[in-house]
Design a protein around this motif. Structure first.
Motif, PDB file in Angstrom:
ATOM      1  N   ILE A 185      19.288  57.560 -60.789  1.00 29.44           N
ATOM      2  CA  ILE A 185      18.039  57.439 -60.036  1.00 29.44           C
ATOM      3  C   ILE A 185      17.645  58.815 -59.501  1.00 29.44           C
ATOM      4  O   ILE A 185      18.334  59.798 -59.723  1.00 29.44           O
ATOM      5  N   ARG A 186      16.516  58.886 -58.804  1.00 30.15           N
ATOM      6  CA  ARG A 186      16.071  60.080 -58.080  1.00 30.15           C
ATOM      7  C   ARG A 186      15.951  61.302 -58.996  1.00 30.15           C
ATOM      8  O   ARG A 186      16.543  62.346 -58.752  1.00 30.15           O
ATOM      9  N   TYR A 187      15.144  61.176 -60.031  1.00 29.08           N
ATOM     10  CA  TYR A 187      14.987  62.256 -61.005  1.00 29.08           C
ATOM     11  C   TYR A 187      14.178  63.415 -60.425  1.00 29.08           C
ATOM     12  O   TYR A 187      13.254  63.234 -59.633  1.00 29.08           O
ATOM     13  N   ALA A 225      11.034  57.432 -48.913  1.00 28.16           N
ATOM     14  CA  ALA A 225      11.872  56.300 -49.323  1.00 28.16           C
ATOM     15  C   ALA A 225      12.820  56.750 -50.428  1.00 28.16           C
ATOM     16  O   ALA A 225      12.575  57.750 -51.114  1.00 28.16           O
ATOM     17  N   SER A 226      13.892  56.013 -50.620  1.00 32.80           N
ATOM     18  CA  SER A 226      14.915  56.401 -51.588  1.00 32.80           C
ATOM     19  C   SER A 226      14.330  56.666 -52.977  1.00 32.80           C
ATOM     20  O   SER A 226      14.716  57.615 -53.659  1.00 32.80           O
ATOM     21  N   ALA A 227      13.375  55.845 -53.399  1.00 32.33           N
ATOM     22  CA  ALA A 227      12.793  55.987 -54.733  1.00 32.33           C
ATOM     23  C   ALA A 227      11.986  57.267 -54.890  1.00 32.33           C
ATOM     24  O   ALA A 227      11.708  57.702 -56.007  1.00 32.33           O
ATOM     25  N   ASN A 228      11.584  57.891 -53.781  1.00 36.39           N
ATOM     26  CA  ASN A 228      10.775  59.101 -53.833  1.00 36.39           C
ATOM     27  C   ASN A 228      11.606  60.385 -53.843  1.00 36.39           C
ATOM     28  O   ASN A 228      11.062  61.477 -54.016  1.00 36.39           O
ATOM     29  N   TYR A 229      12.917  60.258 -53.642  1.00 36.13           N
ATOM     30  CA  TYR A 229      13.761  61.452 -53.603  1.00 36.13           C
ATOM     31  C   TYR A 229      13.831  62.125 -54.969  1.00 36.13           C
ATOM     32  O   TYR A 229      13.794  61.452 -56.011  1.00 36.13           O
ATOM     33  N   PHE A 230      13.922  63.442 -54.966  1.00 36.81           N
ATOM     34  CA  PHE A 230      14.189  64.240 -56.166  1.00 36.81           C
ATOM     35  C   PHE A 230      15.607  64.790 -56.021  1.00 36.81           C
ATOM     36  O   PHE A 230      15.859  65.656 -55.176  1.00 36.81           O
ATOM     37  N   PHE A 254      22.824  67.192 -62.528  1.00 33.84           N
ATOM     38  CA  PHE A 254      21.712  68.088 -62.269  1.00 33.84           C
ATOM     39  C   PHE A 254      20.412  67.301 -62.349  1.00 33.84           C
ATOM     40  O   PHE A 254      20.121  66.668 -63.358  1.00 33.84           O
ATOM     41  N   GLY A 255      19.613  67.320 -61.272  1.00 34.63           N
ATOM     42  CA  GLY A 255      18.293  66.724 -61.323  1.00 34.63           C
ATOM     43  C   GLY A 255      18.255  65.216 -61.260  1.00 34.63           C
ATOM     44  O   GLY A 255      17.275  64.607 -61.702  1.00 34.63           O
ATOM     45  N   ALA A 256      19.281  64.587 -60.703  1.00 37.05           N
ATOM     46  CA  ALA A 256      19.305  63.127 -60.568  1.00 37.05           C
ATOM     47  C   ALA A 256      20.475  62.743 -59.686  1.00 37.05           C
ATOM     48  O   ALA A 256      21.339  63.562 -59.378  1.00 37.05           O
TER      49      ALA A 256
END
Length: 220
Positions: A205-207, A96-101, A193-195
């Motif tokens: 979002i997506r850290y 899901a979108s919230a789980n992306y890194f 970088f990283g988000a």
């Protein structure tokens, strides 16, 4: 901000600031290289740290970084290569979108994605690009089982001349396709970088959780 000597497929000096890289015209036929090994001007957010060429990010603390003035660099048109290495301290646990890194991107999100990003989720890596038309969004996934403690290297090569995009992971080609919208328009968006930023440069979002290094953008 000083310059350093850099030798690769081209032999030219570079600066560590994205928008001050030497132009290709200084060496006929050579590409413009934005080598970000030495990120002196990197803005570190929420306690992110940068040392010896490595950016360290803690997802639970919403840490990320961005590069000032990188909105001056537009990858629209032309042939280009994007390189980045990263290592997970923990791996994504869902799709899901919230789980992306988020790993690396120069884009905005929200209701209308514009730009490009390299991101990861559970058992997949995704290269996403959009030129501003929602129906033209090009999200390309590849299945991969992530592990902590391993340095992964992703290289994205886009040929505007051939209308082709190839992606390698640790030196192995994992994608070769005709993209819909890459390279996407990204003027006025900073390199993150990283988000993943949404709504311009806000609402991050997506850290990511781990380390990022060896970021390089070459435009031919």
């Amino acid at each position: 901000m000083g310059t350093k000597a850099y030798t690769s497929q081209v032999n030219q000096a570079y600066t560590s600031s994205l928008n001050q890289a030497y132009p290709a015209g200084e060496s006929e036929g050579a590409p413009v290289v934005y080598d970000l090994e030495d990120l002196e001007s990197l803005v570190l957010v929420n306690g992110a740290t940068y040392s010896d060429g490595e950016l360290t990010l803690v997802r639970s603390s919403s840490q990320y970084a961005w590069l000032p003035d990188s909105d001056d660099y537009d990858t629209l048109g032309g042939d280009m290569k994007i390189e980045v290495s990263f290592k997970f301290n923990s791996v994504p646990t869902g799709t899901a979108s919230a789980n992306y890194f988020g790993i690396l991107g120069k884009h905005t999100g929200g209701s209308l994605w514009v730009g490009w990003m390299i991101t990861s989720a559970k058992n997949l890596i995704r290269i996403f690009a959009n030129d501003g038309t929602p129906t033209g969004a090009d999200g390309t996934n590849y299945a991969v089982t992530w592990a902590t403690g391993h340095w992964y290297t992703v290289v994205v090569i886009y040929s505007n001349t051939l209308n082709n995009m190839t992606v390698t992971l640790d030196g192995v080609e994992i994608m070769n396709k005709i993209p819909n919208d890459f390279p996407a328009q990204n003027t006025n968006y900073k390199l993150h970088f990283g988000a993943s930023p949404t709504n311009g440069d806000g609402n991050i979002i997506r850290y990511f959780d781990g380390q990022i290094k060896d970021v390089r953008i070459t435009q031919f």
